[in-house]
Design an enzyme around this catalytic site. Structure first.
Site, PDB file in Angstrom:
ATOM      1  N   ASP A  14      -1.868  -8.272  -3.590  1.00 55.25           N
ATOM      2  CA  ASP A  14      -1.722  -6.912  -4.251  1.00 55.25           C
ATOM      3  C   ASP A  14      -2.758  -6.780  -5.398  1.00 55.25           C
ATOM      4  OD1 ASP A  14      -0.601  -4.314  -4.483  1.00 55.25           O
ATOM      5  OD2 ASP A  14       1.038  -4.820  -5.536  1.00 55.25           O
ATOM      6  N   HIS A  31     -11.155  -3.734  -1.922  1.00 54.82           N
ATOM      7  CA  HIS A  31     -10.331  -4.423  -0.605  1.00 54.82           C
ATOM      8  C   HIS A  31     -11.517  -5.584  -0.203  1.00 54.82           C
ATOM      9  CE1 HIS A  31      -7.126  -1.572  -0.912  1.00 54.82           C
ATOM     10  NE2 HIS A  31      -7.780  -0.613  -0.497  1.00 54.82           N
ATOM     11  N   LEU A 125      -3.859 -25.051  11.134  1.00 51.47           N
ATOM     12  CA  LEU A 125      -3.368 -23.795  10.213  1.00 51.47           C
ATOM     13  C   LEU A 125      -2.973 -22.777  11.223  1.00 51.47           C
ATOM     14  CD1 LEU A 125      -2.566 -22.825   7.409  1.00 51.47           C
ATOM     15  CD2 LEU A 125      -5.047 -21.748   7.558  1.00 51.47           C
TER      16      LEU A 125
HETATM   17  C1  IPE Z   1       2.083  -3.253   0.073  1.00 50.17           C
HETATM   18  O1  IPE Z   1       1.458  -3.208  -0.897  1.00 50.17           O
HETATM   19  C2  IPE Z   1       1.790  -4.714   0.905  1.00 50.17           C
HETATM   20  C3  IPE Z   1       0.168  -5.152   1.131  1.00 50.17           C
HETATM   21  C4  IPE Z   1      -0.327  -5.850   0.151  1.00 50.17           C
HETATM   22  C5  IPE Z   1      -0.161  -4.553   2.049  1.00 50.17           C
HETATM   23  P1  IPE Z   1       1.435  -2.029  -1.872  1.00 50.17           P
HETATM   24  O2  IPE Z   1       0.654  -2.275  -2.993  1.00 50.17           O
HETATM   25  O3  IPE Z   1       1.157  -0.867  -0.981  1.00 50.17           O
HETATM   26  O4  IPE Z   1       3.114  -2.049  -2.277  1.00 50.17           O
HETATM   27  P2  IPE Z   1       3.975  -1.182  -3.243  1.00 50.17           P
HETATM   28  O5  IPE Z   1       3.722   0.409  -2.366  1.00 50.17           O
HETATM   29  O6  IPE Z   1       3.222  -0.982  -4.581  1.00 50.17           O
HETATM   30  O7  IPE Z   1       5.287  -1.621  -3.324  1.00 50.17           O
HETATM   31  C1  IPE Z   2      -3.350  -4.556  -1.818  1.00 47.78           C
HETATM   32  O1  IPE Z   2      -3.910  -3.809  -2.788  1.00 47.78           O
HETATM   33  C2  IPE Z   2      -4.083  -4.144  -0.466  1.00 47.78           C
HETATM   34  C3  IPE Z   2      -3.350  -3.123   0.435  1.00 47.78           C
HETATM   35  C4  IPE Z   2      -1.996  -2.708   0.315  1.00 47.78           C
HETATM   36  C5  IPE Z   2      -4.081  -2.799   1.733  1.00 47.78           C
HETATM   37  P1  IPE Z   2      -3.828  -2.262  -3.386  1.00 47.78           P
HETATM   38  O2  IPE Z   2      -4.503  -1.404  -2.628  1.00 47.78           O
HETATM   39  O3  IPE Z   2      -2.267  -1.992  -3.229  1.00 47.78           O
HETATM   40  O4  IPE Z   2      -4.026  -2.227  -5.014  1.00 47.78           O
HETATM   41  P2  IPE Z   2      -3.265  -1.298  -6.017  1.00 47.78           P
HETATM   42  O5  IPE Z   2      -2.074  -1.991  -5.856  1.00 47.78           O
HETATM   43  O6  IPE Z   2      -3.655  -0.038  -5.822  1.00 47.78           O
HETATM   44  O7  IPE Z   2      -3.952  -1.736  -7.306  1.00 47.78           O
HETATM   45 MG    MG Z   3      -0.524  -2.037  -4.470  1.00 44.36          MG
END
Ligand code: IPE
Ligand code: IPE
Ligand code: MG
Length: 235
Positions: A14, A31, A125
């Protein structure tokens, strides 16, 4: 006392978006950098002889993001898969994608099947990538399959990762303290590690901190501390 190493690490990667914002970059750049971190983590898991690594790449709730971002994420996933499948295979990594494939783009679905077939006998792995996944979805689909099978076995055998041990260490980056519908059943007794570091900045040092955290936890599974220590000393 020998160091405790987790057998299975599950990660919510995240903070890509916030990392990009902090660095005055677009979300896609975040990303993209996040994919690089994921590759690095895969290498580190091999280095530490970890059996399974499960990465949450796209959750079913993420469909609610702007469609442009969703399309970008799937494109990036496909591109990364195509670029890295041979490296995965050369490094004896078995790739499994978990989640609902029915509404993924056709090209991605095809690439997933090819990559899974190519790497299916690898043993170093087990890399699981959760794409269009949700923990509640997995429990639901497992129970449905179980009912349809008419078998007298356990419904849990139909969960996406039933053939692997449950995660013993969970990591979530970016200072967010929730499970966001990740592996709900399998994480009943997982050690939970949270760090404020954004996923693109998650480094070998940060990974080591998470392993150190795991090493110093006492996994009691309901027993007393004394029982655990006696068990470890084989008394
Ligand atoms: C969801 O992350 C899980 C992934 C990293 C794919 P989000 O960043 O979308 O989660 P919320 O919505 O903040 O809980
Ligand atoms: C996690 O990073 C990746 C995905 C959920 C695909 P985010 O895209 O959730 O990044 P934030 O939370 O907006 O910083
Ligand atoms: Mg996020």
């Amino acid at each position: 006392m020998p160091k405790k190493i987790p057998k299975h690490i599950a990660i919510i990667m995240d903070g890509n978006g916030r990392w990009a914002q902090q660095n005055k970059l677009s979300r896609p750049k975040g990303h993209k950098k996040g994919v690089e971190t994921a590759s690095k983590m895969t290498e580190l898991c091999i280095k530490h002889n970890i059996q399974s690594l499960t990465l949450f790449a796209f959750g079913q709730e993420n469909w609610q993001r702007p469609s442009k971002e969703v399309r970008y994420l799937f494109r990036l996933f496909l591109l990364s898969l195509k670029r890295q499948v041979n490296w995965l295979n050369d490094n004896n990594i078995k790739l499994t994608i978990i989640g609902d494939r029915s509404n993924l783009p056709d090209g991605l679905r095809k690439a997933i099947i090819e990559a899974e077939n190519l790497t299916q006998f690898n043993t170093q792995l087990h890399l699981n990538i959760a794409c269009n996944y949700s923990g509640q979805w997995d429990i639901n689909q497992a129970i449905n399959q179980w009912v349809q099978s008419g078998q007298a076995d356990h419904w849990q055998n139909y969960l996406s990762l039933s053939s692997q041990v449950n995660p013993d260490l969970f990591i979530r980056t970016s200072g967010v303290y929730r499970l966001s519908n990740f592996m709900l059943w399998e994480m009943a007794y997982t050690e939970l590690y949270f760090t404020p570091i954004m996923w693109p900045d998650f480094s070998e040092i940060e990974f080591q901190l998470a392993l150190d955290f795991f090493n110093q936890t006492e996994r009691r599974f309901g027993k007393t501390s004394l029982q655990v220590r006696q068990q470890e000393a084989n008394i």
